[in-house]
Design a protein around this motif. Structure first.
Motif, PDB file in Angstrom:
ATOM      1  N   GLN A  23      -2.528   4.583  -4.022  1.00  0.00           N
ATOM      2  CA  GLN A  23      -2.747   3.313  -3.311  1.00  0.00           C
ATOM      3  C   GLN A  23      -1.872   2.204  -3.882  1.00  0.00           C
ATOM      4  O   GLN A  23      -1.019   1.644  -3.205  1.00  0.00           O
ATOM      5  N   ILE A  73     -11.029   0.380  -7.172  1.00  0.00           N
ATOM      6  CA  ILE A  73     -10.180   1.564  -7.199  1.00  0.00           C
ATOM      7  C   ILE A  73     -10.716   2.570  -8.213  1.00  0.00           C
ATOM      8  O   ILE A  73     -10.880   3.759  -7.916  1.00  0.00           O
ATOM      9  N   PHE A  94       0.830  -1.206   0.000  1.00  0.00           N
ATOM     10  CA  PHE A  94       0.000   0.000   0.000  1.00  0.00           C
ATOM     11  C   PHE A  94       0.866   1.257   0.000  1.00  0.00           C
ATOM     12  O   PHE A  94       1.790   1.392   0.797  1.00  0.00           O
TER      13      PHE A  94
END
Length: 362
Positions: free
Chosen positions: A107, A163, A83
């Motif tokens: 991310q 995402i 991450f």
């Protein structure tokens, strides 16, 4: 076509970054391979092609060329990337994306496949876009290839879709009355200051006026070129079907389509999607879609490729294979097989050799 792949370190198979160095070493034209907003993600591009087989053969040849420089991962996200270990590349466009998206873009790298289908005019493109909205959940379910997120099984089939759906101007867009309605919408967004033009629309599909296409953006990046060519053939045929159908079919409302999209990205091939007013297993919906598409496949030169959708349904998509391989030997074996499959080029129709494909791309 455009496909995004992640360059990885030969030893660890973790993202390696270094886009500029990789491009210089590969020596391929920016028309064929370029960088993306995230360092270490490479975008492979084809010229205008007649059919799915030709396009994917060119991508296979480009993969082989890049494979001489770096291993590649074809997946919606890298399964083991940590991450926040993201470096964004510079440039006016990417800096605007960074300022407006902030942590959303930091991310993990995410990769998709974009299929452009040529349209004769803007009105046809909008008509095709309106109809294709109903097929997006199916394409997401079939193309799901990112179940692992930060080294763990996310419980989803496509974490990339999650995402992307966190972006502004994302998801399945509403139906447009006509091209003027679409153009007015783009202008309204442009006037707000963070969407300079329609290339900043991250919808699952969008008309692309500068290229004269309808761009379908719903697919995760694929490791298997056989899966990829099947998905592209299906997408091409369905887009032509919707462009050719003057009477608009009744689709679920935008709220229901968003719900179906989430179920598709969550459950992949195990999802239940709406078909002719009834919730049905993905495999049934896919067979119906292939039946619709088959009316166009011969004329579009992709019959054999379209029939590979049956193979995908039988053996599972990328998400299924990732989980099967992880169950067999852990995430390290899964990642190794993902890299190996991305490097494996088996053209459905051996009509174009790798060197000739790259020459054709030029």
């Amino acid at each position: 076509m455009e496909e995004e792949l992640i360059a990885v370190h030969p030893g660890t198979l973790l993202p390696c970054g270094g886009t500029e160095d990789l491009l210089e070493r590969a020596g391929l034209s920016p028309e064929h391979v370029t960088g993306e907003v995230t360092d270490g993600v490479l975008e492979l591009r084809t010229p205008v092609c007649d059919d799915a087989g030709e396009a994917v053969a060119i991508l296979g040849a480009l993969r082989a060329e890049l494979g001489e420089v770096t291993p590649l991962v074809g997946a919606g996200v890298h399964p083991l990337a940590r991450f926040g270990e993201v470096v964004l590349r510079g440039g006016e466009r990417y800096e605007l994306i960074d300022r407006s998206m902030r942590a959303i873009m930091r991310q993990t790298p995410h990769c998709g496949v974009h299929v452009h289908v040529g349209m004769p005019d803007g009105e046809t493109a909008v008509r095709a876009a309106n109809g294709m909205r109903g097929w997006i959940p199916l394409l997401q379910a079939l193309g799901a290839n990112s179940p692992y997120w930060y080294g763990q099984d996310s419980g989803l089939a496509s974490t990339r879709s999650v995402i992307c759906n966190s972006f502004p101007r994302s998801g399945i867009p509403r139906a447009f009355e006509d091209y003027a309605d679409y153009a007015t919408t783009v202008e309204e967004l442009r006037a707000l200051g963070e969407c300079p033009d329609d290339s900043y629309l991250w919808w699952d599909l969008r008309p692309h006026p500068r290229l004269g296409t309808l761009e379908i953006r719903a697919l995760d990046a694929q490791s298997s070129l056989e899966d990829l060519v099947a998905l592209v053939a299906l997408t091409h045929c369905l887009a032509v079907h919707e462009a050719s159908t003057v009477k608009r079919r009744r689709l679920p409302g935008p709220e229901a389509l968003r719900e179906l999209s989430f179920r598709a990205t969550r459950d992949g091939l195990e999802a239940r999607l709406l078909s002719e007013g009834t919730l049905r297993p993905v495999r049934e919906v896919a067979l119906h879609a292939v039946a619709v598409a088959s009316a166009y496949a011969a004329d579009l030169g992709c019959w054999d490729e379209l029939m590979l959708v049956h193979r995908l349904l039988e053996r599972g998509n990328g998400a299924v294979r990732q989980r099967t391989n992880a169950a067999e030997g852990g995430v390290e074996l899964m990642l190794r097989r993902l890299v190996d499959e991305t490097a494996r080029w088996r053209s459905v129709r051996a009509v174009t050799s790798a060197p000739e494909a790259v020459a054709t791309a030029g």
